[in-house]
Scaffold this motif. Sequence first.
Motif, short mmCIF file in Angstrom:
data_model
loop_
_atom_site.label_atom_id
_atom_site.label_comp_id
_atom_site.label_asym_id
_atom_site.label_seq_id
_atom_site.Cartn_x
_atom_site.Cartn_y
_atom_site.Cartn_z
N GLU A 1 36.75 31.91 -4.38
CA GLU A 1 35.61 32.78 -4.68
C GLU A 1 34.62 32.02 -5.56
OE1 GLU A 1 34.78 35.75 -3.67
OE2 GLU A 1 36.53 35.91 -2.37
N PRO A 2 33.34 32.09 -5.23
CA PRO A 2 32.35 31.36 -6.05
C PRO A 2 32.13 32.06 -7.38
CG PRO A 2 31.25 32.62 -4.34
CD PRO A 2 32.72 32.78 -4.08
N GLU A 3 31.64 31.30 -8.34
CA GLU A 3 31.32 31.86 -9.65
C GLU A 3 30.07 32.72 -9.55
OE1 GLU A 3 30.93 28.66 -12.39
OE2 GLU A 3 33.00 27.95 -12.14
N THR A 4 29.94 33.60 -10.53
CA THR A 4 28.80 34.53 -10.49
C THR A 4 27.47 33.80 -10.67
OG1 THR A 4 29.13 34.90 -12.87
CG2 THR A 4 30.18 36.44 -11.35
N SER A 5 27.46 32.71 -11.47
CA SER A 5 26.21 31.98 -11.70
C SER A 5 25.79 31.17 -10.49
CB SER A 5 26.37 31.06 -12.91
OG SER A 5 27.41 30.12 -12.69
N VAL A 6 26.70 30.89 -9.58
CA VAL A 6 26.39 30.06 -8.42
C VAL A 6 26.38 30.88 -7.13
CG1 VAL A 6 27.12 27.97 -7.20
CG2 VAL A 6 27.57 28.18 -9.63
N ALA A 7 26.88 32.09 -7.16
CA ALA A 7 27.00 32.90 -5.94
C ALA A 7 25.64 33.18 -5.32
CB ALA A 7 27.71 34.21 -6.26
N ALA A 8 24.61 33.32 -6.16
CA ALA A 8 23.28 33.60 -5.62
C ALA A 8 22.59 32.36 -5.10
CB ALA A 8 22.41 34.26 -6.70
N ILE A 9 23.17 31.18 -5.38
CA ILE A 9 22.53 29.93 -4.98
C ILE A 9 23.19 29.36 -3.73
CG2 ILE A 9 21.95 27.58 -5.71
CD1 ILE A 9 22.03 28.56 -8.59
N VAL A 10 24.52 29.24 -3.73
CA VAL A 10 25.26 28.58 -2.64
C VAL A 10 26.43 29.46 -2.23
CG1 VAL A 10 26.55 26.52 -1.96
CG2 VAL A 10 24.61 26.30 -3.51
N THR A 11 26.70 29.43 -0.91
CA THR A 11 27.87 30.13 -0.37
C THR A 11 28.62 29.18 0.56
OG1 THR A 11 26.63 32.21 -0.45
CG2 THR A 11 28.66 32.17 0.86
N TRP A 12 29.93 29.08 0.37
CA TRP A 12 30.77 28.23 1.23
C TRP A 12 31.23 29.05 2.43
CZ3 TRP A 12 32.28 23.06 0.43
CH2 TRP A 12 31.81 22.47 -0.76
N LEU A 13 31.02 28.48 3.65
CA LEU A 13 31.36 29.18 4.89
C LEU A 13 32.09 28.22 5.84
CD1 LEU A 13 27.92 30.95 5.51
CD2 LEU A 13 29.99 32.00 4.56
N PRO A 14 32.95 28.75 6.72
CA PRO A 14 33.60 27.89 7.73
C PRO A 14 32.64 27.60 8.89
CG PRO A 14 34.39 30.13 7.92
CD PRO A 14 33.49 30.13 6.73
N ASP A 15 32.79 26.42 9.47
CA ASP A 15 31.98 26.02 10.62
C ASP A 15 32.89 25.99 11.84
OD1 ASP A 15 30.07 25.08 12.33
OD2 ASP A 15 30.16 23.00 11.60
N GLU A 16 32.93 27.08 12.57
CA GLU A 16 33.84 27.20 13.71
C GLU A 16 33.37 26.38 14.90
OE1 GLU A 16 34.07 31.31 14.51
OE2 GLU A 16 35.11 31.81 12.62
N LEU A 17 32.05 26.16 14.99
CA LEU A 17 31.52 25.44 16.15
C LEU A 17 31.91 23.97 16.14
CD1 LEU A 17 29.77 25.50 18.71
CD2 LEU A 17 27.77 25.07 17.24
N HIS A 18 31.83 23.34 14.98
CA HIS A 18 32.08 21.90 14.88
C HIS A 18 33.40 21.58 14.18
CE1 HIS A 18 27.64 22.42 15.08
NE2 HIS A 18 27.77 21.44 16.00
N GLY A 19 34.17 22.58 13.82
CA GLY A 19 35.47 22.36 13.22
C GLY A 19 35.40 21.81 11.81
N GLY A 20 34.48 22.29 11.01
CA GLY A 20 34.37 21.84 9.62
C GLY A 20 33.98 23.01 8.73
N ILE A 21 33.33 22.70 7.63
CA ILE A 21 32.85 23.72 6.72
C ILE A 21 31.38 23.45 6.45
CG2 ILE A 21 35.07 24.19 5.61
CD1 ILE A 21 34.27 22.30 3.39
N LYS A 22 30.70 24.48 5.92
CA LYS A 22 29.29 24.35 5.60
C LYS A 22 28.98 25.17 4.36
CE LYS A 22 27.69 28.13 8.58
NZ LYS A 22 26.76 28.51 9.66
N THR A 23 27.86 24.85 3.73
CA THR A 23 27.38 25.60 2.56
C THR A 23 25.97 26.07 2.88
OG1 THR A 23 26.54 23.57 1.55
CG2 THR A 23 28.76 24.26 0.94
N ARG A 24 25.71 27.30 2.52
CA ARG A 24 24.38 27.88 2.76
C ARG A 24 23.70 28.08 1.41
NH1 ARG A 24 23.91 32.11 7.39
NH2 ARG A 24 24.07 30.09 8.44
N HIS A 25 22.50 27.52 1.28
CA HIS A 25 21.73 27.57 0.04
C HIS A 25 20.63 28.62 0.15
CE1 HIS A 25 23.70 23.66 0.25
NE2 HIS A 25 23.54 23.51 -1.06
N PHE A 26 20.08 28.96 -1.00
CA PHE A 26 19.04 30.00 -1.00
C PHE A 26 17.66 29.40 -0.69
CE2 PHE A 26 18.40 28.17 -5.07
CZ PHE A 26 17.15 28.56 -5.54
N LYS A 27 17.53 28.07 -0.66
CA LYS A 27 16.27 27.42 -0.29
C LYS A 27 16.58 26.27 0.67
CE LYS A 27 13.39 29.76 -2.96
NZ LYS A 27 12.26 30.54 -2.43
#
Length: 759
Positions: A522-548
Amino acid sequence: MTKKKSKGADDDKMIETKSKSVSGKSQKQKKPVEKEVEKEVKSLKEEDLVQESATDSDYDGDNSPGSLHSDDFDSDIFDSEDDVTQGGTEDGDGESSEDELHDHEGSIDNEDDDESEQIDSDNNEEDGSDEGSERGEAVEESDSSEDEVAPRNTVGDVPLAWYEDEKHIGYDVAGKKITKKEKQDKLDSFLASMDDSKNWRKIYDEYNDEEVELTKEESKLIRRMLKGKAPHADFDPYAPYIDWFKWDDAIHPLSSAPEPKRRFIPSKWEAKIVVNYVRLIRMGVIKFDKPEEEPNVYLLWGDDSKSDQKSKHLTYIPPPKQKLPGHEESYNPSLEYIPTEEEKASYELMYEEDRPKFIPKRFTSLRSIPAYENALKESFERCLDLYLCPRVRKKRINIDPESLKPKLPSRKDLRPYPNSCYLEYKGHTGGVTSISTDSSGQWIASGSTDGSVRMWEVETGRCLKVWQFDEAIMCVAWNPLSRLPILAIAMGRDLFFLNTELGTDEEQEVVKEMLHSGNIPEPETSVAAIVTWLPDELHGGIKTRHFKNISSIDWHRKGDYLSTVMASGETRGVVLHQLSKKKTQRLPFKIRGLPVCTVFHPSLSYIFVATRKEVRVYNLLKTGVATKKLETGLREISSMAIHPGGDNLIVGSKEGRMCWFDMDLSSKPYKTLKNHPKDITNVAVHRSYPLFASCSEDSTAYVFHGMVYNDLNQNPLIVPLEILRGHSSKGGVLDCKFHPRQPWLFTAGADSIIKLYCH
């Protein structure tokens, strides 16, 4: 003759009686005594010679018979004085014997035939011996001082200038002329002065017509007086003060009266005087002189009438003079000066600068001449000439411009470096925005605006693998560790971590476990609004989604941390990702300005954060302000790269300039290179070779030699090497990277082609 001898005998007896009473005087009194003796002997000789001049026909003189010269009696006296003093010093007791004086006088009288009378030889010897003994005794008699000795020249107070053109210098007591001494030739006098070691002590006495030799004591006195000291060395100008009053035994003060009251209160009388002065000033009786104001008007070119203007100022330039009128300015010039109608028409077709300013005209009389239409214009131009023309002559130094260029080594000595295109990688349909090489140098990854990421083999140009995405690729970055073949891809707001499926089976197991999406915390509260860690099912990896949107990424040297820059994220624009723990954290300090890119230090825990105009260095282990601030002086920073040593930084800008920072030297650029006419898209530094490069939108890439020495006293050497061309002019070169082991350069162009330049 009998009268003369009787008189001389009486005088000799008187001198003998006087000399016996004063024998034994010290040597210090001899000089004044000798001079007193000179006076007496002179008077005796003068009387004898005057009496004998009328009767003696044997006298041999320079002038008429019977004339008397100062040399006739001076030379004998002075020679005898020198002999007396020398004899006294040799004996040691300070006294001269009569026999020695007798011998000296006899020899001198016999030698100086031209200066003494020729009388009978027997009488001469007797008189010389008697007179010598009498003189030696008389030397010790007198104790008069030097100041009382009369000069030998008996002219008196007559100016010597009267006798400049005469052969004589005055008259003696008998009225005879005293002839001047014959002057020595200049060459002979010069040779004599060179042979004489005591010549510097001799002074010519014009009044007595003789040379006087100064003693050592007199020269010492003169030397001390020239230095501004007391003449006598025994005088002490800083003698201690002697207080004659005895203060030790004093019990009571000199005056025990109390201090008067008037010493503690202001004086009434002085106050009245001040009031009176104030009243007189107000009434205008007392007036003060006002300082005169100097006029501000001055001559621009100085006064031409002053002739000393040129002498005072060597760089003085006179004002330019107007051209004097010639024949064409005449009111009735010759016909040859008047232009024809065809010439006037040709003047109209000429440019105004080339057109003659004055066209001659012919008038019958002075009354028919109209007013000159350009009078006001020409006077104004004349004022401009006087105002704008230089008034000081400045010396121009003639220097060859080639000598001012720095002496750089030859490019042949700086090989190897990339200079020609060896291979092209084609396959993208859009512009290639980013490229990255793995740590081994065998593979290269590229991202394009067509949404595809391709992995190429460097030596063959074969495309090994392709990943397709929905958006344009912003940047790609290969993990710096060879055991982790992971590729980071940034597009839009997403950051993908892909497995390239390279390496051994053990390495693949480590990579798959690291990129497994099942254990995302689980991400920290100070970073949750900036970055989210997600699985990448299409390419078999992971990805991070940023707010910008992401603009730049950079791996840490350990391969576990990755920095992400969001240009529009402001203070939250830079975050750090830890891939092993799938954790994101913000920088422990506040970023000032909009971030552009970041670079990790190659060996220390520092991070370089570049904003649009500045670069700040932060310590990741400490929270707080930046440890160093680099002032670029650029309009907007576009890219940044660090030297493998960590002490030098290269910054590129969007105005075509590139700055080299030596951080040990200063916080300002060591060198600023203006090489590209358009924006610089990226800069790169080689890991092992002293090379760095820059690429620009002008479709060129510049390669430089950048040698950094271990000696801190020696500055880095920067030499431009090659300009690489080959990409089309549409879009330019978007990225450049060096091969990790070879002196090769990869360039990615907007024409969808990747080029490899080798040496």
